[in-house]
Scaffold this active site. Structure first.
Site, PDB file in Angstrom:
ATOM      1  N   THR A  10       0.849  -1.191   0.000  1.00  0.00           N
ATOM      2  CA  THR A  10       0.000   0.000   0.000  1.00  0.00           C
ATOM      3  C   THR A  10       0.887   1.244   0.000  1.00  0.00           C
ATOM      4  O   THR A  10       2.031   1.194   0.437  1.00  0.00           O
ATOM      5  CB  THR A  10      -0.872   0.060   1.271  1.00  0.00           C
ATOM      6  OG1 THR A  10       0.019   0.066   2.394  1.00  0.00           O
ATOM      7  CG2 THR A  10      -1.796  -1.124   1.380  1.00  0.00           C
ATOM      8  N   GLU A  58      -5.988  -3.224  -1.124  1.00  0.00           N
ATOM      9  CA  GLU A  58      -6.434  -4.389  -0.344  1.00  0.00           C
ATOM     10  C   GLU A  58      -7.592  -5.114  -1.012  1.00  0.00           C
ATOM     11  O   GLU A  58      -7.977  -6.200  -0.580  1.00  0.00           O
ATOM     12  CB  GLU A  58      -6.877  -3.944   1.061  1.00  0.00           C
ATOM     13  CG  GLU A  58      -5.749  -3.529   1.982  1.00  0.00           C
ATOM     14  CD  GLU A  58      -5.387  -2.057   1.860  1.00  0.00           C
ATOM     15  OE1 GLU A  58      -5.663  -1.444   0.815  1.00  0.00           O
ATOM     16  OE2 GLU A  58      -4.816  -1.516   2.829  1.00  0.00           O
ATOM     17  N   LYS A  79     -14.200  18.368  10.345  1.00  0.00           N
ATOM     18  CA  LYS A  79     -15.211  18.311  11.414  1.00  0.00           C
ATOM     19  C   LYS A  79     -15.506  19.726  11.893  1.00  0.00           C
ATOM     20  O   LYS A  79     -14.772  20.296  12.689  1.00  0.00           O
ATOM     21  CB  LYS A  79     -14.725  17.414  12.543  1.00  0.00           C
ATOM     22  CG  LYS A  79     -14.544  15.986  12.053  1.00  0.00           C
ATOM     23  CD  LYS A  79     -14.018  15.054  13.108  1.00  0.00           C
ATOM     24  CE  LYS A  79     -13.652  13.717  12.476  1.00  0.00           C
ATOM     25  NZ  LYS A  79     -12.308  13.665  11.917  1.00  0.00           N
ATOM     26  N   TRP A 128     -19.945  16.857   9.620  1.00  0.00           N
ATOM     27  CA  TRP A 128     -18.882  16.397   8.729  1.00  0.00           C
ATOM     28  C   TRP A 128     -18.968  17.157   7.408  1.00  0.00           C
ATOM     29  O   TRP A 128     -20.004  17.124   6.737  1.00  0.00           O
ATOM     30  CB  TRP A 128     -19.025  14.907   8.437  1.00  0.00           C
ATOM     31  CG  TRP A 128     -18.508  14.031   9.530  1.00  0.00           C
ATOM     32  CD1 TRP A 128     -17.828  14.411  10.638  1.00  0.00           C
ATOM     33  CD2 TRP A 128     -18.641  12.607   9.604  1.00  0.00           C
ATOM     34  NE1 TRP A 128     -17.517  13.319  11.403  1.00  0.00           N
ATOM     35  CE2 TRP A 128     -17.997  12.198  10.791  1.00  0.00           C
ATOM     36  CE3 TRP A 128     -19.230  11.641   8.792  1.00  0.00           C
ATOM     37  CZ2 TRP A 128     -17.929  10.867  11.185  1.00  0.00           C
ATOM     38  CZ3 TRP A 128     -19.153  10.323   9.175  1.00  0.00           C
ATOM     39  CH2 TRP A 128     -18.513   9.929  10.368  1.00  0.00           C
TER      40      TRP A 128
HETATM   41  P1  AMP Z   1      -4.984   2.707  -3.040  1.00  0.00           P
HETATM   42  O1  AMP Z   1      -4.959   1.561  -2.105  1.00  0.00           O
HETATM   43  O2  AMP Z   1      -3.677   3.417  -3.163  1.00  0.00           O
HETATM   44  O3  AMP Z   1      -5.512   2.290  -4.369  1.00  0.00           O
HETATM   45  O4  AMP Z   1      -5.978   3.797  -2.446  1.00  0.00           O
HETATM   46  C1  AMP Z   1      -7.297   3.460  -2.087  1.00  0.00           C
HETATM   47  C2  AMP Z   1      -8.058   4.688  -1.656  1.00  0.00           C
HETATM   48  O5  AMP Z   1      -8.173   5.611  -2.737  1.00  0.00           O
HETATM   49  C3  AMP Z   1      -9.473   4.423  -1.250  1.00  0.00           C
HETATM   50  O6  AMP Z   1      -9.586   3.938   0.065  1.00  0.00           O
HETATM   51  C4  AMP Z   1     -10.119   5.785  -1.431  1.00  0.00           C
HETATM   52  O7  AMP Z   1      -9.896   6.624  -0.320  1.00  0.00           O
HETATM   53  C5  AMP Z   1      -9.381   6.352  -2.614  1.00  0.00           C
HETATM   54  N1  AMP Z   1     -10.188   6.191  -3.827  1.00  0.00           N
HETATM   55  C6  AMP Z   1     -10.087   5.230  -4.762  1.00  0.00           C
HETATM   56  N2  AMP Z   1     -10.992   5.440  -5.746  1.00  0.00           N
HETATM   57  C7  AMP Z   1     -11.684   6.549  -5.418  1.00  0.00           C
HETATM   58  C8  AMP Z   1     -12.781   7.262  -6.002  1.00  0.00           C
HETATM   59  N3  AMP Z   1     -13.313   6.902  -7.156  1.00  0.00           N
HETATM   60  N4  AMP Z   1     -13.247   8.354  -5.347  1.00  0.00           N
HETATM   61  C9  AMP Z   1     -12.701   8.757  -4.175  1.00  0.00           C
HETATM   62  N5  AMP Z   1     -11.671   8.118  -3.579  1.00  0.00           N
HETATM   63  C10 AMP Z   1     -11.174   7.030  -4.180  1.00  0.00           C
END
Ligand code: AMP
Length: 542
Positions: A186, A331, A440, A445
């Protein structure tokens, strides 16, 4: 229990390519090479090189369970590694070159990679980190023999030379579908990156899901451009999904600028393309500059960050391209939800449909979701009640690789995504914010994403970031940070967003900055900005 009487044939990654070589031999892979030239071959040719590569890996004594690292762009050699490494029972560890050197050293040592396969573009990175690598026995450069004469290449050998010694048809080992196949860390902004270890089964099931009509509706008619990197979350599973259905897979190498992408889209008649919003922004701007249209493209799959309304509108109005919003995370292999077209959506008027397309979509079959309110109780699915988004499903991690951090793995088998979302009566999930980024204000929110979406599309603003900063009266209030490509008075920016947002969500101030910081997957580093601007509103009295 009465057990079903069906075969227990394992779901294996290699069988996707075996199938494509047999049933879709003329479809294949188009890649942009370093020198800008185009390489193309069929799945049948890929299959034969993958056999040779597996033979060469076994000569190197790569054994089932061993980790083999890649630092590479999207191209056919990376594709071959995807199949040969996992097909041999070993684990392909895709490394994100945009992580910091320190994080890359950490993940290679943590994974225990035995070999590294590196694109020559990353030779400077390799030279910097090599002295600290503890387990790497050899490095191979993804290039032609003699192509790289750089001293930085050191002892590294050429991939094509390795392949030449690989022999013919490989005797593939019989694997269990639960065997580990690939590993991706990650790109979290706090603490060390965590490893997600995908299995053959999870990968094939995910490919099935994203290839179908609840995903990107691929078929042997498709020519799909994967701009989303193969070094992060398996390029959203495209190298598996496209292969499974005999779609042509178009890989852009390291050239991700608007002009290079357009050239590839046009010459390969790309009809579907997948990537993050920033890449598409570059493409849309380029198309506007040269005054051309994306003639062949039918859909743009956009995820990784929220899609702004202006992007949905521009793709549709200027290019007749349908934006398919998606959401997921490392994940989750990574896809969890997709906003695919449906008859009722297509019957809506344009404005209502665009508002629906802003939502991240519905879970694809296999993924179950629920949202928990602040009291830990499940929230109603009314499209208004936000909560922490929990997920479960067969391609979602149940633990991290060699880690005892179980904070996100909850009772009942749920995974806590760290996102806040609403879910409506039709099952559409809408990301409000990351738990850590939500603002916040006086017990309410405020979504930082909603504010960023409100500013997107204002001419002259190139990027926007909303953060919560301490406020003497409200606890926190939104502050907007923007980059611009021409002089715009701050008050014009504030009045533009004021017209689009409820009072509570309107930023208290805006600051024009030279650049905004991003993490390795292009996401805004809001924590850095919150620290930097923490005193910005402390003297405000409103
Ligand atoms: P990663 O593991 O680097 O792919 O990041 C995952 C995170 O990216 C998610 O938990 C979201 O917070 C954010 N994310 C992925 N797709 C979107 C989306 N379409 N809109 C908003 N946030 C997103």
């Amino acid at each position: 229990m009465l057990t079903g009487q069906m075969m227990g044939e394992p779901l294996l990654i290699l069988d996707l390519l075996r199938h494509a070589a047999l049933c879709h031999p003329q479809a294949g892979i188009v890649s942009r090479c370093h020198d800008g030239s185009i390489h193309r071959y069929s799945y049948a040719e890929a299959w034969s090189r993958v056999n040779r590569l597996a033979g060469a890996l076994s000569e190197l004594s790569v054994a089932p369970g061993d980790r083999v690292g890649t630092i590479a762009w999207n191209d056919y050699r990376h594709f071959e590694l995807y199949y040969a490494v996992s097909g041999s029972g070993a684990v392909i560890h895709t490394i994100n070159p945009r992580l910091s050197d320190e994080q890359i050293v950490y993940i290679i040592n943590h994974a225990g990679d035995r070999f590294l396969f590196v694109d020559p573009d990353f030779l400077p990175l390799l030279a910097r980190i090599s002295p600290q690598l503890e387990t790497v026995e050899g490095v191979f450069l993804l290039c032609e023999p003699g192509e790289v004469m750089d001293a930085a290449a050191g002892e590294a050998r050429c991939y094509e030379d390795l392949l030449a010694g690989g022999g013919g048809e490989f005797a593939w080992p019989a694997l269990e579908e639960t065997a580990a196949a690939s590993l991706c860390y990650t790109s979290g902004t706090t603490g060390n990156p965590k490893g997600v270890l995908y299995s053959h089964r999870s990968t094939v099931l995910h490919a099935r899901a994203v290839a179908g009509s609840e995903g990107w509706s691929l078929s042997s008619f498709s020519s799909v451009l994967a701009v989303v990197p193969m070094f992060h979350a398996s390029a959203w599973g495209l190298p598996y999904a496209a292969t499974m259905l005999g779609a042509n897979l178009v890989l852009p190498g390291g050239r991700l600028d608007g002009a290079s992408l357009y050239e590839l889209i046009d010459s390969e008649r790309v009809d579907a393309m997948c990537g993050v919003p920033t890449v598409w922004q570059g493409l849309l701007d380029h198309m506007q500059q040269v005054g051309k249209r994306l003639e062949s493209v039918e859909k743009a799959v956009v995820g990784g960050s929220a899609v702004p309304l202006s992007m949905i509108q521009r793709f549709e109005d200027e290019h007749d391209v349908f934006v398919m919003h998606g959401w997921g995370m490392t994940e989750m292999s990574p896809v969890g939800a997709v906003n695919y077209p449906t008859p009722s959506m297509m019957a809506m008027d344009k404005e209502a449909r665009h508002n629906l397309q802003l939502k991240q979509g519905r879970p694809v079959f296999g993924v179950t979701m629920k949202i928990l309110g602040p009291d830990g109780r499940e929230q109603p699915q009314d499209g208004r009640s936000p909560g922490r988004l929990l997920v479960k499903g067969p391609w979602i991690a149940e633990s991290y690789y060699k880690s005892d951090d179980r904070s996100a793995f909850l009772e009942g088998g749920w995974f806590d995504t760290g996102d806040i979302a609403t879910i409506d009566e039709q099952g559409y999930m809408h990301i409000v914010d990351r738990v850590k980024d939500v603002i916040k204000s006086g017990g309410e929110w405020v979504s930082s994403i909603e504010i960023e979406n409100a500013i997107a599309g204002l001419e002259g603003v190139t990027e926007a970031c909303a953060i919560g900063v301490p406020h003497p009266r409200w606890g926190e209030r939104p502050l907007l940070l923007v980059t611009v490509d021409r002089a715009i008075p701050e008050r014009d920016i504030l009045s533009h967003v004021a017209g689009k947002l409820p009072r509570m969500s309107r930023p208290d101030d805006v600051v024009i900055v030279d650049a905004l910081p991003h993490n390795a997957t292009g996401k805004l580093l809001k924590k850095v900005l919150r620290d930097q601007y923490r005193d910005h509103l402390m003297n405000a009295s409103g």
